[in-house]
Write an enzyme that holds these catalytic residues in place. Structure first.
Site: not given
Ligand code: WQD
Length: 340
Positions: A86, A125, A127, A150, A154, A180, A200-201, A232
């Protein structure tokens, strides 16, 4: 007690769903190859549940192993299929790995149990929507060209399931389009377990707060959003887990047949900077962050219309951003004191 196969049940969402299945009176049977989890999660689940759930360590890409599983567990009444790779970024680097793993695992599973009237919940997702034309996005929105292999797995998996239903199979299917997932169980014994540097964030936020990371970079504050950072729909993983129980309950109704799809989010959009400030407020921890360049492939803003889930799935998220942040922080502190 109805037995439910939970593939990927040792993972982040899977493990939380195992707990909610037991809370709802089901008997979960976990299947996981542990490639994206840790064996100790089984002990953690045992501590939460008060008993050790059934667990098969196997790779769903191994057709023989999956057929043996269906012989060993012939009387399951449902399958919740989480097992898949994922990581969006990794899928761009290794597309064949993602297509092989995510499709072979699901096809082996569907074929091994084919012919039994099973309820099948698929982990999809948001996505699939890409950057929606209208927000909040509902389930009738057009599926946009995937932004990554990815996301493509889905989209195609949803089509495979719909084609299977259209061919007259006696599976019942629900696809849940997650937004998310963040946070952790209130015991702080299970939670998100990123391998290596978190993509992930929220795990990056908690690892920065605990001192494992020096600072967090906000990937862009020049988007067309109120504070310039991406938006998000963050949903507490326990609310998300409960949605899977609701999906089983829906399919158990005699008048349910075929295929349906539901958005699983809160219906609220939260920006990256708002998440950071919510974390600081909920935990009283100051975060060291900087603004950096945009991350390729990021959608500017997406949050879900959850009307259909509320009305037809009879499910609604109950936990807010503060609980998401405080539970994620409690889990990070647990991990710091009890490395797995
Ligand atoms: C969220 C926001 C980043 C890290 C993805 C997949 C989704 C699911 C969850 C599997 C974005 C920002 C992130 C950082 C940041 N995956 N960010 N600094 O990309 O929305 O979703 O992960 O189930 O299907 O698409 O999640 O948490 O990576 O990012 O600013 O160090 O946080 O740019 O805007 P995302 P994310």
């Amino acid at each position: 007690m109805a037995k439910i196969l939970v593939t990927g049940g040792m993972g982040f969402i899977g493990s939380h769903t195992v707990v909610e299945l037991v809370n709802a009176g089901y008997e979960p049977v976990i299947v996981d190859n542990l490639v994206n989890s840790h064996p100790k999660i089984l002990e953690q689940l045992t501590r939460i549940l008060g008993f050790k759930p059934a667990f098969y360590q196997l790779d769903l890409c191994d057709e023989h192993a999956v057929r043996s599983l269906s012989v060993a567990e012939p009387d399951i009444e449902g399958i919740i299929h989480f097992a898949a790779f994922k990581a969006v970024g990794e899928s761009v680097q290794l597309p064949l790995k993602y297509y092989h793993n995510n499709f072979s695992s699901m096809l082996n599973l569907l074929e091994a149990y084919y012919g039994k009237p099973l309820n099948f919940v698929f982990s999809s997702s948001c996505t699939v929507y890409g950057q929606p034309d209208h927000l909040p996005v509902n389930e009738n929105a057009p599926v946009k060209p995937a932004q990554s292999p990815y996301g493509n797995t889905k989209q195609i998996a949803e089509e495979i399931l719909q084609d299977m239903i259209a061919s007259g199979s006696n599976y019942k299917v629900v696809s849940l389009r997650y937004f998310n997932p963040v946070g952790a169980h209130d015991s702080a014994l299970i939670g998100e377990l990123p391998i290596g540097v978190p993509q992930n964030l929220v795990p990056f936020i908690t690892q920065t707060a605990i001192g494992k990371r020096e600072k967090i970079t906000v990937f862009g504050d020049d988007y067309n959003t109120p504070d310039g950072s991406c938006i998000r729909d963050y949903i507490h993983v326990v609310d998300l887990a409960k949605a899977h129980v609701a999906a089983l309950k829906l399919m158990e109704k005699p008048d349910y047949s075929g295929y349906d799809v539901f958005n699983i989010g809160t219906g609220n959009g939260t920006s990256v900077l708002e998440v950071i400030h919510a974390f600081e407020r909920a935990t009283n921890e100051k975060l060291n962050y900087q603004i950096g360049p945009r991350r390729g492939g990021d959608v500017e803003q997406v949050w879900g219309d959850v009307t259909k889930s509320t009305e037809k799935l009879h499910w609604k998220a109950e936990l807010g951003i503060d609980e998401m942040m405080s539970s994620a922080w409690a889990w990070e502190k647990y991990l710091f004191e009890n490395p797995l």
